[in-house]
Motif scaffolding. Structure first.
Motif, PDB file in Angstrom:
ATOM      1  N   MET A   1      61.751  72.752  -8.000  1.00 16.17           N
ATOM      2  CA  MET A   1      60.457  72.228  -8.449  1.00 16.17           C
ATOM      3  C   MET A   1      60.585  70.722  -8.614  1.00 16.17           C
ATOM      4  O   MET A   1      61.561  70.212  -9.161  1.00 16.17           O
ATOM      5  CB  MET A   1      60.061  72.890  -9.773  1.00 16.17           C
ATOM      6  CG  MET A   1      58.633  72.617 -10.183  1.00 16.17           C
ATOM      7  SD  MET A   1      58.124  73.725 -11.530  1.00 16.17           S
ATOM      8  CE  MET A   1      58.020  75.257 -10.627  1.00 16.17           C
ATOM      9  N   SER A   2      59.624  69.985  -8.186  1.00 16.27           N
ATOM     10  CA  SER A   2      59.747  68.540  -8.118  1.00 16.27           C
ATOM     11  C   SER A   2      59.614  67.870  -9.466  1.00 16.27           C
ATOM     12  O   SER A   2      60.118  66.775  -9.662  1.00 16.27           O
ATOM     13  CB  SER A   2      58.687  67.981  -7.152  1.00 16.27           C
ATOM     14  OG  SER A   2      57.382  68.350  -7.590  1.00 16.27           O
ATOM     15  N   LEU A  66      69.747  80.137 -20.085  1.00 12.36           N
ATOM     16  CA  LEU A  66      69.149  80.264 -18.756  1.00 12.36           C
ATOM     17  C   LEU A  66      67.655  80.573 -18.882  1.00 12.36           C
ATOM     18  O   LEU A  66      66.837  80.052 -18.123  1.00 12.36           O
ATOM     19  CB  LEU A  66      69.868  81.371 -17.979  1.00 12.36           C
ATOM     20  CG  LEU A  66      69.357  81.647 -16.564  1.00 12.36           C
ATOM     21  CD1 LEU A  66      69.395  80.384 -15.719  1.00 12.36           C
ATOM     22  CD2 LEU A  66      70.191  82.755 -15.919  1.00 12.36           C
ATOM     23  N   GLY A  67      67.289  81.401 -19.857  1.00 19.31           N
ATOM     24  CA  GLY A  67      65.877  81.693 -20.061  1.00 19.31           C
ATOM     25  C   GLY A  67      65.074  80.455 -20.405  1.00 19.31           C
ATOM     26  O   GLY A  67      63.955  80.257 -19.908  1.00 19.31           O
ATOM     27  N   ASP A  68      65.639  79.582 -21.260  1.00 18.45           N
ATOM     28  CA  ASP A  68      64.954  78.341 -21.603  1.00 18.45           C
ATOM     29  C   ASP A  68      64.796  77.451 -20.373  1.00 18.45           C
ATOM     30  O   ASP A  68      63.768  76.789 -20.196  1.00 18.45           O
ATOM     31  CB  ASP A  68      65.726  77.595 -22.687  1.00 18.45           C
ATOM     32  CG  ASP A  68      65.483  78.179 -24.069  1.00 18.45           C
ATOM     33  OD1 ASP A  68      64.314  78.403 -24.415  1.00 18.45           O
ATOM     34  OD2 ASP A  68      66.461  78.404 -24.804  1.00 18.45           O
ATOM     35  N   ARG A  69      65.817  77.431 -19.522  1.00 20.44           N
ATOM     36  CA  ARG A  69      65.719  76.599 -18.312  1.00 20.44           C
ATOM     37  C   ARG A  69      64.606  77.114 -17.392  1.00 20.44           C
ATOM     38  O   ARG A  69      63.839  76.330 -16.832  1.00 20.44           O
ATOM     39  CB  ARG A  69      67.053  76.582 -17.574  1.00 20.44           C
ATOM     40  CG  ARG A  69      68.132  75.800 -18.295  1.00 20.44           C
ATOM     41  CD  ARG A  69      69.359  75.583 -17.423  1.00 20.44           C
ATOM     42  NE  ARG A  69      70.371  74.847 -18.140  1.00 20.44           N
ATOM     43  CZ  ARG A  69      70.378  73.525 -18.293  1.00 20.44           C
ATOM     44  NH1 ARG A  69      69.408  72.815 -17.755  1.00 20.44           N
ATOM     45  NH2 ARG A  69      71.322  72.928 -18.964  1.00 20.44           N
ATOM     46  N   VAL A  70      64.527  78.423 -17.252  1.00 22.88           N
ATOM     47  CA  VAL A  70      63.458  78.994 -16.428  1.00 22.88           C
ATOM     48  C   VAL A  70      62.100  78.624 -17.010  1.00 22.88           C
ATOM     49  O   VAL A  70      61.181  78.193 -16.291  1.00 22.88           O
ATOM     50  CB  VAL A  70      63.601  80.524 -16.328  1.00 22.88           C
ATOM     51  CG1 VAL A  70      62.400  81.128 -15.597  1.00 22.88           C
ATOM     52  CG2 VAL A  70      64.888  80.899 -15.603  1.00 22.88           C
ATOM     53  N   TRP A  71      61.974  78.795 -18.325  1.00 23.14           N
ATOM     54  CA  TRP A  71      60.692  78.530 -18.966  1.00 23.14           C
ATOM     55  C   TRP A  71      60.299  77.062 -18.837  1.00 23.14           C
ATOM     56  O   TRP A  71      59.143  76.738 -18.545  1.00 23.14           O
ATOM     57  CB  TRP A  71      60.747  78.947 -20.433  1.00 23.14           C
ATOM     58  CG  TRP A  71      59.495  78.622 -21.185  1.00 23.14           C
ATOM     59  CD1 TRP A  71      59.352  77.759 -22.217  1.00 23.14           C
ATOM     60  CD2 TRP A  71      58.191  79.147 -20.931  1.00 23.14           C
ATOM     61  NE1 TRP A  71      58.041  77.718 -22.631  1.00 23.14           N
ATOM     62  CE2 TRP A  71      57.309  78.560 -21.867  1.00 23.14           C
ATOM     63  CE3 TRP A  71      57.681  80.060 -20.019  1.00 23.14           C
ATOM     64  CZ2 TRP A  71      55.954  78.855 -21.895  1.00 23.14           C
ATOM     65  CZ3 TRP A  71      56.331  80.348 -20.044  1.00 23.14           C
ATOM     66  CH2 TRP A  71      55.482  79.758 -20.973  1.00 23.14           C
ATOM     67  N   GLU A 133      58.300  78.778  -6.083  1.00 19.29           N
ATOM     68  CA  GLU A 133      59.094  77.921  -5.217  1.00 19.29           C
ATOM     69  C   GLU A 133      60.538  78.420  -5.205  1.00 19.29           C
ATOM     70  O   GLU A 133      61.010  79.011  -6.194  1.00 19.29           O
ATOM     71  CB  GLU A 133      59.016  76.481  -5.706  1.00 19.29           C
ATOM     72  CG  GLU A 133      57.611  75.895  -5.597  1.00 19.29           C
ATOM     73  CD  GLU A 133      57.563  74.432  -6.008  1.00 19.29           C
ATOM     74  OE1 GLU A 133      58.631  73.825  -6.174  1.00 19.29           O
ATOM     75  OE2 GLU A 133      56.447  73.903  -6.163  1.00 19.29           O
ATOM     76  N   PRO A 134      61.267  78.214  -4.126  1.00 23.52           N
ATOM     77  CA  PRO A 134      62.606  78.812  -3.969  1.00 23.52           C
ATOM     78  C   PRO A 134      63.550  78.529  -5.139  1.00 23.52           C
ATOM     79  O   PRO A 134      64.273  79.427  -5.579  1.00 23.52           O
ATOM     80  CB  PRO A 134      63.114  78.179  -2.667  1.00 23.52           C
ATOM     81  CG  PRO A 134      61.875  77.886  -1.900  1.00 23.52           C
ATOM     82  CD  PRO A 134      60.839  77.491  -2.906  1.00 23.52           C
ATOM     83  N   GLU A 135      63.554  77.289  -5.641  1.00 21.09           N
ATOM     84  CA  GLU A 135      64.479  76.968  -6.727  1.00 21.09           C
ATOM     85  C   GLU A 135      64.148  77.767  -7.980  1.00 21.09           C
ATOM     86  O   GLU A 135      65.041  78.335  -8.634  1.00 21.09           O
ATOM     87  CB  GLU A 135      64.425  75.463  -7.031  1.00 21.09           C
ATOM     88  CG  GLU A 135      65.451  75.031  -8.085  1.00 21.09           C
ATOM     89  CD  GLU A 135      65.389  73.538  -8.356  1.00 21.09           C
ATOM     90  OE1 GLU A 135      66.177  73.061  -9.195  1.00 21.09           O
ATOM     91  OE2 GLU A 135      64.541  72.844  -7.745  1.00 21.09           O
ATOM     92  N   VAL A 140      64.792  82.612 -11.710  1.00 21.77           N
ATOM     93  CA  VAL A 140      64.246  83.860 -12.256  1.00 21.77           C
ATOM     94  C   VAL A 140      65.117  85.039 -11.855  1.00 21.77           C
ATOM     95  O   VAL A 140      65.426  85.928 -12.668  1.00 21.77           O
ATOM     96  CB  VAL A 140      62.788  84.063 -11.787  1.00 21.77           C
ATOM     97  CG1 VAL A 140      62.297  85.459 -12.151  1.00 21.77           C
ATOM     98  CG2 VAL A 140      61.880  83.009 -12.387  1.00 21.77           C
ATOM     99  N   THR A 141      65.538  85.066 -10.601  1.00 24.82           N
ATOM    100  CA  THR A 141      66.389  86.153 -10.116  1.00 24.82           C
ATOM    101  C   THR A 141      67.723  86.169 -10.855  1.00 24.82           C
ATOM    102  O   THR A 141      68.205  87.229 -11.280  1.00 24.82           O
ATOM    103  CB  THR A 141      66.620  85.998  -8.610  1.00 24.82           C
ATOM    104  OG1 THR A 141      65.361  86.033  -7.929  1.00 24.82           O
ATOM    105  CG2 THR A 141      67.508  87.117  -8.090  1.00 24.82           C
TER     106      THR A 141
END
Length: 614
Positions: A1-2, A66-71, A133-135, A140-141
């Motif tokens: 994500m940009s 990791l959850g915080d980074r996704v959010w 977006e792929p990143e 998420v995966t």
């Protein structure tokens, strides 16, 4: 994500394991603290990368899960797209589980990361917005692989609900569970025609669920939440009134928390609709349209539990429909809860005799009283019933407050009067000095450094809205009540002991009971009882907090000043502080009892159950 992910002050406090006040202090004291990159003056946003760098530079511990980074990656796309991204994440995870093969079971018994997707029914996937977006999809995966798809998705949903709490109408978990217990037997097919984000459909142990919501994003989120639990789900997106997604289909039970006061519900287009078995809903009574929509979708003998605005029980425009519901035996109970009424309805079966009375009760915040009252009503032994013939002869006003049992009114007045007279407290007998005492002082911060006091707070991500561990909340502390919150067993829970001092921004209390967990936004101070009296500490904290609320400067609780005194003198001060706290509790109780006493007195004098003493 940009975009660079951003965080607000609350996010920073959570990541660093500190309070929001600490983040404010960092901003004020350190010139090199990152400048805001967005948001508003009151709600600034900061670059996550810059904040991480600053925390590392100053050696401050922090943890970006990791959850915080996704959010934070999702938030970087902007608030308007958050729902779409959460829905898209759900679609990704359900697809992956469908490809993963046979189901597995997680620690809590829910389907784990490899569970297969059950059939979606006739509606397929509701539109879920753009693909990730792929990143972000990769993050998420990875999050799902590490913690399980259900756990990962519920984390993202909870953050989304918190961020959009003003836009999303989410039924309280305890109310949803009550509605499910009353109306939806285990294994039943359950419908919610205004499902929102799926709260009511998650509550019952349903065999299959049907849901519909006007908002496509909410429908997609609901479907993902259900499928990730291994529940057979058919969720439609669209207007249930104008474009019913389940025409002709009937469920075993219907649970519904519809939108209130929605005037544009389709009155003109739906005048001749076959759902209006009990009368055409007036333009200004959309909730009565929802009631009949729900009844049209439940099998004969099936139950409907629907939340209604309190005014729907008495509005003149809906009188005819309420009367028809009562005559047919469809409306069985009206229960006043906090902020809304719960209506329980049963679709009549052919040839059955309608009941002669209806359950009407005021439960307020005591949800535990509802289920026993309903079971007693079903067994013809309820105390809170009103004869239907009496309602039909009057205005068909089913407002619970109006139907308080009149044979109990005199007893209730006498009991309230006795409690009011007994709820008294005596202020401490304090000596007035010509000059204030000149005593050596210390601060709470110094006492903590010296080991006389330890300070603890709840885990950063803790919630108090579900589980089996009792939690003392901020409201409990302010109201002087026992613990009303619930949470799950988790690392870092702080268990309260008798003698602990618990404080919030507005209240301080010395605990007499223990066993509950400390709730969010509270601080627990545990004293060395051999050297420090807890009531002594609590009194000075209360005084300092009261002065802080009247000033304009920020209040640092660790700067609270208190005199250095021998333990014997501390206890004398502590007893005086304790008497003041008892007096405050008594005033709160007498205020509440006084209002009850006035209401009962007015009702009793005007309806003849009370008479002035000669």
């Amino acid at each position: 994500m940009s975009h660079d992910p951003t965080v607000n002050a609350g996010d920073i406090a959570r990541l660093a394991g500190v309070g929001r006040a600490a983040v404010s202090n960092w901003r004020r004291r350190h010139d090199d603290f990152p400048d805001p990159v967005g948001g508003t003056a009151n709600q600034p946003l900061f670059s996550l990368r810059q904040v991480e760098s600053w925390l590392r530079r100053y050696g401050k511990s922090y943890q970006v899960s990791l959850g915080d980074r996704v959010w934070q990656r999702m938030k970087a796309a902007g608030d308007l797209r958050l729902g779409e991204l959460v829905a898209a994440a759900g679609a990704l995870l359900t697809r992956r589980r469908g490809e993963a093969g046979p189901p597995s079971t997680g620690r809590d018994g829910a389907a784990g990361a490899g569970a297969e997707v059950l059939p979606a029914g006739q509606h397929g996937d509701p539109p879920a917005g753009p693909e990730l977006e792929p990143e972000l999809a990769g993050l998420v995966t990875e999050f799902a692989e590490r913690h399980g798809a259900l756990t990962a998705y519920e984390f993202l949903c909870e953050r989304y609900f918190e961020a959009h709490s003003r836009q999303l109408a989410v039924t309280r978990d305890e109310v949803a569970a009550l509605m499910a217990r009353l109306a939806a037997p285990a294994g039943a097919t359950v419908l919610d025609p205004a499902c929102g984000v799926g709260t009511l459909l998650l509550a019952p142990g349903a065999g299959a669920v049907l849901g519909q919501d006007l908002n496509e994003t909410s429908a997609a989120i609901t479907r993902a939440r259900l499928l990730l639990r291994g529940v057979e789900a058919d969720v439609a997106a669209g207007d249930s009134m104008r474009h019913d997604g389940f025409t002709g289909r009937r469920a075993d039970a219907v649970l519904c928390d519809p939108p209130f006061n929605e005037r544009a519900w389709g009155y003109e287009e739906l005048t001749g609709d076959p759902r209006w078995e009990y009368g055409l809903p007036p333009r200004g009574e959309p909730e009565l349209a929802w009631v009949q929509h729900c009844l049209a979708h439940v099998r004969p003998g099936g139950m409907v539990a629907i939340l209604m605005p309190p005014a729907a029980a008495s509005r003149k425009a809906g009188r005819r429909i309420r009367a028809n519901l009562l005559r047919a035996g469809a409306l069985r109970a009206v229960v006043a809860l906090q902020g809304s009424d719960l209506w329980l309805l049963r679709r009549p079966t052919a040839g059955e005799r309608p009941p002669s009375d209806v359950l009407i009760m005021n439960a307020g915040s005591d949800l535990s009283a509802v289920e026993p009252a309903w079971r007693a009503y079903l067994d013809d032994r309820a105390d809170h019933t009103v004869r239907i013939i009496d309602l039909l002869a009057d205005e068909v006003d089913m407002t619970p407050a109006r139907h308080q049992r009149r044979d109990d009114l005199g007893r209730a007045f006498a009991e309230a009067r006795d409690r009011f007279l007994a709820a008294t407290a005596v202020p401490p007998d304090l000596k007035v000095l010509d000059q204030p005492l000149d005593q050596p002082v210390t601060t709470l911060g110094d006492l903590i450094k010296e080991g006389l006091v330890t300070a603890s707070q709840a885990p950063p991500k803790m919630t108090a809205d579900g589980g089996d561990v009792p939690v003392l909340t901020s409201d409990d502390l302010a109201n002087g009540t026992g613990p009303t919150g619930l949470t799950t067993q988790q690392q870092g829970l702080v268990v309260i002991r008798p003698g602990d001092v618990v404080a919030s921004y507005s209240a301080v209390r010395v605990m007499t009971d223990g066993g509950a967990a400390l709730g969010p936004h509270l601080t627990l101070y545990r004293v060395d009882a051999r050297r420090l009296d807890p009531d002594f500490l609590a009194g000075y904290l209360r005084a300092a907090g009261g002065r802080a609320t009247t000033g304009s400067s920020r209040f640092d609780v660790r700067r609270t000043r208190l005199p250095r005194l021998p333990l014997k003198e501390q206890r004398a001060y502590g007893e005086a502080f304790r008497q003041l706290a008892v007096l405050e509790d008594a005033l709160r109780e007498t205020s509440s009892l006084g209002q009850t006493l006035i209401r009962l007195g007015l009702d009793g004098l005007t309806d003849g159950h009370l008479h002035p003493q000669p």
